[in-house]
Each structure stands twice: as C-alpha cells, then as structure tokens.
Design an enzyme around this catalytic site. Structure first.
Site, PDB file in Angstrom:
ATOM      1  N   HIS A  68       0.845  -1.207   0.000  1.00  0.00           N
ATOM      2  CA  HIS A  68       0.000   0.000   0.000  1.00  0.00           C
ATOM      3  C   HIS A  68       0.872   1.246   0.000  1.00  0.00           C
ATOM      4  O   HIS A  68       0.399   2.340   0.240  1.00  0.00           O
ATOM      5  CB  HIS A  68      -0.893  -0.002   1.250  1.00  0.00           C
ATOM      6  CG  HIS A  68      -1.649  -1.284   1.424  1.00  0.00           C
ATOM      7  ND1 HIS A  68      -2.688  -1.626   0.608  1.00  0.00           N
ATOM      8  CD2 HIS A  68      -1.466  -2.314   2.272  1.00  0.00           C
ATOM      9  CE1 HIS A  68      -3.132  -2.830   0.971  1.00  0.00           C
ATOM     10  NE2 HIS A  68      -2.417  -3.265   1.967  1.00  0.00           N
ATOM     11  N   HIS A  97       6.287   6.002   7.081  1.00  0.00           N
ATOM     12  CA  HIS A  97       5.754   5.478   5.827  1.00  0.00           C
ATOM     13  C   HIS A  97       4.951   6.573   5.153  1.00  0.00           C
ATOM     14  O   HIS A  97       4.738   7.641   5.712  1.00  0.00           O
ATOM     15  CB  HIS A  97       4.889   4.232   6.080  1.00  0.00           C
ATOM     16  CG  HIS A  97       3.695   4.517   6.923  1.00  0.00           C
ATOM     17  ND1 HIS A  97       3.717   4.482   8.306  1.00  0.00           N
ATOM     18  CD2 HIS A  97       2.452   4.924   6.583  1.00  0.00           C
ATOM     19  CE1 HIS A  97       2.539   4.809   8.776  1.00  0.00           C
ATOM     20  NE2 HIS A  97       1.758   5.099   7.751  1.00  0.00           N
ATOM     21  N   HIS A  99       1.615   7.684   2.350  1.00  0.00           N
ATOM     22  CA  HIS A  99       0.373   7.392   1.613  1.00  0.00           C
ATOM     23  C   HIS A  99       0.314   8.376   0.463  1.00  0.00           C
ATOM     24  O   HIS A  99       0.602   9.557   0.653  1.00  0.00           O
ATOM     25  CB  HIS A  99      -0.850   7.611   2.509  1.00  0.00           C
ATOM     26  CG  HIS A  99      -0.829   6.807   3.783  1.00  0.00           C
ATOM     27  ND1 HIS A  99      -1.516   5.619   3.928  1.00  0.00           N
ATOM     28  CD2 HIS A  99      -0.183   7.033   4.947  1.00  0.00           C
ATOM     29  CE1 HIS A  99      -1.304   5.162   5.165  1.00  0.00           C
ATOM     30  NE2 HIS A  99      -0.505   5.983   5.795  1.00  0.00           N
ATOM     31  N   GLU A 109      -4.332  10.995   3.591  1.00  0.00           N
ATOM     32  CA  GLU A 109      -5.408  10.314   4.348  1.00  0.00           C
ATOM     33  C   GLU A 109      -6.277  11.357   5.035  1.00  0.00           C
ATOM     34  O   GLU A 109      -7.499  11.342   4.920  1.00  0.00           O
ATOM     35  CB  GLU A 109      -4.771   9.380   5.357  1.00  0.00           C
ATOM     36  CG  GLU A 109      -3.974   8.284   4.649  1.00  0.00           C
ATOM     37  CD  GLU A 109      -4.137   6.963   5.325  1.00  0.00           C
ATOM     38  OE1 GLU A 109      -3.612   6.812   6.440  1.00  0.00           O
ATOM     39  OE2 GLU A 109      -4.798   6.081   4.776  1.00  0.00           O
ATOM     40  N   HIS A 122       3.755   9.669   7.458  1.00  0.00           N
ATOM     41  CA  HIS A 122       3.452   9.364   8.858  1.00  0.00           C
ATOM     42  C   HIS A 122       4.697   8.876   9.589  1.00  0.00           C
ATOM     43  O   HIS A 122       5.336   7.912   9.168  1.00  0.00           O
ATOM     44  CB  HIS A 122       2.371   8.269   8.924  1.00  0.00           C
ATOM     45  CG  HIS A 122       1.033   8.780   8.523  1.00  0.00           C
ATOM     46  ND1 HIS A 122       0.022   7.953   8.075  1.00  0.00           N
ATOM     47  CD2 HIS A 122       0.532  10.028   8.473  1.00  0.00           C
ATOM     48  CE1 HIS A 122      -1.049   8.672   7.794  1.00  0.00           C
ATOM     49  NE2 HIS A 122      -0.768   9.946   8.028  1.00  0.00           N
ATOM     50  N   THR A 204      -4.775   4.185  10.641  1.00  0.00           N
ATOM     51  CA  THR A 204      -5.688   4.416   9.502  1.00  0.00           C
ATOM     52  C   THR A 204      -5.811   3.174   8.617  1.00  0.00           C
ATOM     53  O   THR A 204      -6.560   3.190   7.640  1.00  0.00           O
ATOM     54  CB  THR A 204      -5.168   5.559   8.614  1.00  0.00           C
ATOM     55  OG1 THR A 204      -3.920   5.119   8.027  1.00  0.00           O
ATOM     56  CG2 THR A 204      -4.964   6.827   9.409  1.00  0.00           C
ATOM     57  N   THR A 205      -5.039   2.151   8.962  1.00  0.00           N
ATOM     58  CA  THR A 205      -5.139   0.910   8.189  1.00  0.00           C
ATOM     59  C   THR A 205      -5.313  -0.232   9.200  1.00  0.00           C
ATOM     60  O   THR A 205      -4.964  -0.083  10.365  1.00  0.00           O
ATOM     61  CB  THR A 205      -3.842   0.653   7.383  1.00  0.00           C
ATOM     62  OG1 THR A 205      -2.756   0.529   8.313  1.00  0.00           O
ATOM     63  CG2 THR A 205      -3.547   1.786   6.424  1.00  0.00           C
TER      64      THR A 205
HETATM   65  C1  LIG Z   1      -1.398  -3.175  16.334  1.00  0.00           C
HETATM   66  C2  LIG Z   1      -0.607  -3.156  15.129  1.00  0.00           C
HETATM   67  C3  LIG Z   1       0.026  -3.130  14.169  1.00  0.00           C
HETATM   68  C4  LIG Z   1       0.781  -3.113  12.990  1.00  0.00           C
HETATM   69  O1  LIG Z   1       1.501  -1.883  12.979  1.00  0.00           O
HETATM   70  C5  LIG Z   1       0.970  -0.887  12.239  1.00  0.00           C
HETATM   71  C6  LIG Z   1       1.653   0.315  12.271  1.00  0.00           C
HETATM   72  C7  LIG Z   1       1.196   1.365  11.512  1.00  0.00           C
HETATM   73  C8  LIG Z   1       0.079   1.198  10.738  1.00  0.00           C
HETATM   74  C9  LIG Z   1      -0.341   2.327   9.851  1.00  0.00           C
HETATM   75  N1  LIG Z   1      -1.131   3.182  10.597  1.00  0.00           N
HETATM   76  S1  LIG Z   1      -1.099   4.744  10.292  1.00  0.00           S
HETATM   77  N2  LIG Z   1      -1.350   4.984   8.724  1.00  0.00           N
HETATM   78  O2  LIG Z   1      -2.190   5.291  11.022  1.00  0.00           O
HETATM   79  O3  LIG Z   1       0.210   5.259  10.644  1.00  0.00           O
HETATM   80  C10 LIG Z   1      -0.630   0.024  10.723  1.00  0.00           C
HETATM   81  C11 LIG Z   1      -0.175  -1.051  11.464  1.00  0.00           C
HETATM   82 ZN   LIG Z   2      -0.053   5.961   7.707  1.00  0.00          ZN
END
Ligand SMILES: CC#CCOc1ccc(CNS(N)(=O)=O)cc1
Ligand SMILES: [Zn+2]
Length: 231
Positions: A68, A97, A99, A109, A122, A204-205
């Site tokens: 992604h 990372h 998006h 996002e 992020h 967010t994922t």
């Molecule tokens: C609990 C758990 C887990 C896996 O670690 C992640 C870390 C970051 C993300 C992305 N989240 S975001 N886009 O809000 O930074 C998703 C899973």
């Molecule tokens: Zn993110």
C-alpha cells in the site's frame, strides 16, 4: 461477499468492510478524519507545553514495499517526541511510511476542510514511558503518537524524500525490501512552521487500533510530481 483475503481499498476489501475482520475499524475514534479548521479549537495548554522532538540520523535503514506504499523501519531508542498533547510521556520513533494517490490531486489520508493533499508522511512513535513494546503500546488509547506531514506537489524536490524514493525501483513488488544507502534524518521531513492539529484517533489501516494521538502539521512540505508517482 466474504472479505477478500487481503484488506485493501477496493469495494470488496476496502474501509467499508474492514470491520468484518478488524472490529476496531467500526469504533468511535477512527482515523483518518476531515479536519474542519473552523471548529478546531486552539488549546492554550498545548501552546504552553511545546511539542518537542529529537531524532538521530540513521544509516542502514530498510525500506519495505507494504503493498500500500513504502515503509521504513526506523526503531530509534535515542529518539524522543514529547510535550504538546503527549502529557508527561516520552514517545520513540518506530517507523515512517507514506500514503499517496493515483494523481497529485489526491493521496493524503487526512483532509483539511475537504481538501486532499498529494500525499501524507506518517512518523509512527510509541509510548516508552508506559509500555514495554510497540505491540503492547498499540493496545492502549495513549500508546502511539503519529506525526502527519502533508505533501504538496511543486517544483522543488525534497532531498530527504529523494533518498527514499530513489530506492523504489528495487522494491517493485509487495513484500520486497532493500537497504537505503544514505543516512536519513527524520527531522528534515518536518515543515518549518510547527503549527499542528491534534486529536485522539486510530491507525488508519488495519488493524485500526484506537491507540493513536494524532499530530497533523498545518504546513505541507513540497515534493515533485516525480517523487509521489512511481513507475
Ligand atoms: C497493532 C498493530 C500493528 C501493525 O503496525 C501498524 C503500524 C502502523 C500502521 C499504519 N497506521 S497509520 N497509517 O495510522 O500510521 C498500521 C499497522
Ligand atoms: Zn499511515
């Protein structure tokens, strides 16, 4: 239809059906959100407790194609994010990372008064004052702090982002990773203007854990079209 094996962003495996496999996705503090600047209140306490960050420059970082986007694993025991909305706790960088979207008209996002940016970086941190690991911290409402930085597409390229996206040709497929040859200093990803919006939200994922104190910078950083569209 049964949820496709892998979550994603299509009608059959996207955000509207994530809650089938990831219950927290149906929660009350889900991210991302549209930031409505007219109702955002300025909190005098936040102005008093300045948000401070300190990062080390890191070499030999590994970049992964997550399917992604790209993710750089950057556990930094010497990093510190504290103050502002983070109370007395110290948060440590774990990974960063990005998006982005199909065009530079979309991809972020979070949106600001309905407006999307070309992308969003992020920087994910976890609360090392209260918890012993990232995984443990992600089970608590104050476990993670994520700094969000919007990308604007312009004529100047961002040298630090270039160090990252120049490696993407080596990781064309999901699950592939490679080492970043350059030294990366996460401080250089942050805009010069340090005004931010903050709210209590989630990853967010998937698994969409409701464990994130969001800090979204108001000022975007500029990258080139090339840097947010990959061939
Ligand atoms: C609990 C758990 C887990 C896996 O670690 C992640 C870390 C970051 C993300 C992305 N989240 S975001 N886009 O809000 O930074 C998703 C899973
Ligand atoms: Zn993110």
């Amino acid at each position: 239809r049964v949820m496709a094996a892998e979550w994603g962003y299509s009608p059959t495996n996207g955000p509207d059906v994530w809650a089938r496999l990831f219950p927290q996705a149906g929660g009350a503090r889900q991210s991302p959100v549209d930031i409505c600047t007219s109702i955002a209140s300025s909190d005098s306490n936040l102005e008093m407790k300045k948000l401070t960050f300190a990062y080390e420059s890191q070499s030999d970082l590994r970049i992964l194609n997550t399917g992604h986007g790209w993710k750089v694993e950057a556990p930094q025991s010497g990093s510190r994010l504290e103050g502002g909305p983070l109370g007395e706790d110290i948060y440590q960088l774990e990974q960063f990372h990005c998006h982005w979207g199909e065009t530079s008209a979309e991809g972020s996002e979070h949106t600001v008064d309905g407006r999307a940016y070309a992308g969003e970086l992020h920087l994910v941190h976890w609360n090392t004052t209260k918890y012993q690991s990232f995984a443990e911290a992600a089970q608590h409402p104050d476990g993670l702090a994520v700094l969000g930085v919007f990308f604007d597409v312009g004529n100047e390229s961002n040298d630090e982002i270039e160090k990252i996206v120049s490696t993407l040709s080596e990781i064309k497929f999901k699950g592939q990773f490679t080492d970043i040859p350059d030294v990366i200093d996460p401080t250089t990803f942050l805009p010069s203007g340090l005004g931010y919006w903050t709210y209590l939200g989630s990853l967010t994922t998937p698994p969409c854990n409701e464990c994130v104190i969001w800090i979204v910078y108001k000022e975007p950083i500029t990258v080139t079209e090339e840097q947010v569209t990959y061939h």
